[in-house]
Design a protein around this motif. Structure first.
Motif, PDB file in Angstrom:
ATOM      1  N   ILE A  17       0.935  -1.139  -0.090  1.00 12.91           N
ATOM      2  CA  ILE A  17       0.346   0.485  -0.118  1.00 12.91           C
ATOM      3  C   ILE A  17       0.818   1.143   0.136  1.00 12.91           C
ATOM      4  CG2 ILE A  17      -0.160   0.196   2.461  1.00 12.91           C
ATOM      5  CD1 ILE A  17      -3.411   1.328   2.229  1.00 12.91           C
TER       6      ILE A  17
ATOM      7  N   GLU B 276      -4.438  -0.100  -2.185  1.00 11.58           N
ATOM      8  CA  GLU B 276      -3.605   0.353  -3.144  1.00 11.58           C
ATOM      9  C   GLU B 276      -3.799   0.249  -4.716  1.00 11.58           C
ATOM     10  OE1 GLU B 276       0.189  -0.119  -4.751  1.00 11.58           O
ATOM     11  OE2 GLU B 276      -0.599   0.782  -2.748  1.00 11.58           O
TER      12      GLU B 276
ATOM     13  N   GLN C 215       7.035  -2.950   3.137  1.00 13.30           N
ATOM     14  CA  GLN C 215       6.152  -3.468   2.697  1.00 13.30           C
ATOM     15  C   GLN C 215       5.903  -4.967   2.934  1.00 13.30           C
ATOM     16  OE1 GLN C 215       6.157  -2.978  -1.262  1.00 13.30           O
ATOM     17  NE2 GLN C 215       4.462  -5.017  -2.042  1.00 13.30           N
TER      18      GLN C 215
END
Length: 297
Positions: A192, A259, A231
């Protein structure tokens, strides 16, 4: 302005009055420069949060907002209301069909009461926007069904989709920063990175548009801790939620939807903020006002 008891003041009925959204609505109206009568709906008027609202002048009503109790909702909950703020609580039962049915029931009750305005807190249809790619984000999709129903009903409607809760990064296992062996903290997530809001309006409730990476930077700068964004894999995220597999999957697909499509499906949030009477809080404002000592220990 103090909450009014005058019959000449508009009556605003607030669903979920002891929750995050409903409580925020009551707080904002109580601080408004206009006089309002406020009725809060709850299933337990004896709990501390409800008693606190009573002390502030809110009329608290003990009522079950289930479909099985629809007649009482129509007869009592919204009686005499000028405005209704409506929200549903999927996490209370984890049943999409129930959330949709209860949402529709409350729309019907508001129509029967002849309210001048229904203010509804929905979310986007993840399954439709993603064309079925993310099919497990029930708490978004159910609310989107209620929105469609409310629009088709003809009731005077304002929809205010709530933005991402900053407090998620304080109270939810999946989203709190995790301490590393070097003493730093990692915020790990999967992939994201108008003058008048009358009937027919959509107000995107967002304090600002900010990336998770920038959130981590600001959190570190304000608290004096080393905080970085990382991430993580889908599997790591699902394990971090400490939730049931079904809820973990829902949260994962929700994050991946953000995202790929954006929280509000790419809509510009700037106009929604431009005409507000008071500016909403930024992430930095929230960080400054929050005690992080137990989280960034």
């Amino acid at each position: 302005m103090p909450i009014s008891s005058s019959q000449s003041a508009p009556l605003v009925v607030v669903v979920g009055s002891t929750g995050i959204q409903g409580g925020s609505v009551i707080k904002a109206l109580a601080e408004s420069d206009r006089a309002y009568r406020l009725r809060g709906l709850t299933r337990d008027v004896t709990k501390p949060a409800a008693r606190k609202l009573v002390d502030q002048g809110v009329e608290m009503m003990n009522i079950d907002l289930s479909v099985e109790n629809a007649e009482a909702v129509r007869r009592e909950a919204f009686a005499g209301a000028n405005i209704v703020f409506m929200v549903t609580n999927f996490r209370d039962h984890l049943d999409k069909r129930r959330e949709v049915d209860e949402g529709k029931m409350m729309v019907q009750a508001a129509m029967a009461a002849g309210v001048e305005l229904l203010v509804w807190s929905p979310l986007e249809s993840v399954i439709n926007i993603s064309k079925g790619k993310y099919a497990h984000v029930d708490h978004f999709d159910g609310k989107a069904e209620v929105t469609d129903y409310a629009r088709q009903s003809g009731i005077p409607l304002v929809i205010i989709p709530a933005g991402w809760y900053a407090i998620n990064h304080v109270r939810s296992n999946a989203y709190i920063p995790k301490k590393q062996v070097d003493g730093s903290y990692v915020l790990g997530l999967p992939g994201i990175e108008c003058p008048a809001f009358g009937p027919g309006t959509e107000v995107l409730a967002s304090g600002e548009d900010i990336s998770v990476r920038e959130m981590a930077v600001q959190l570190g700068q304000i608290t004096g801790k080393k905080v970085i964004y990382k991430q993580i894999s889908d599997e790591e995220f699902m394990a971090a939620t400490k939730a049931t597999p079904r809820i973990a999957l829902e949260d994962l697909e929700m994050m991946k939807f953000y995202e790929e499509f954006g929280y509000f499906n790419g809509k510009d949030t700037t106009p929604s903020r431009k005409h507000l009477a008071r500016a909403p809080r930024s992430w930095a404002d929230f960080v400054k006002a929050t005690d992080w000592s137990s989280i960034l220990a």
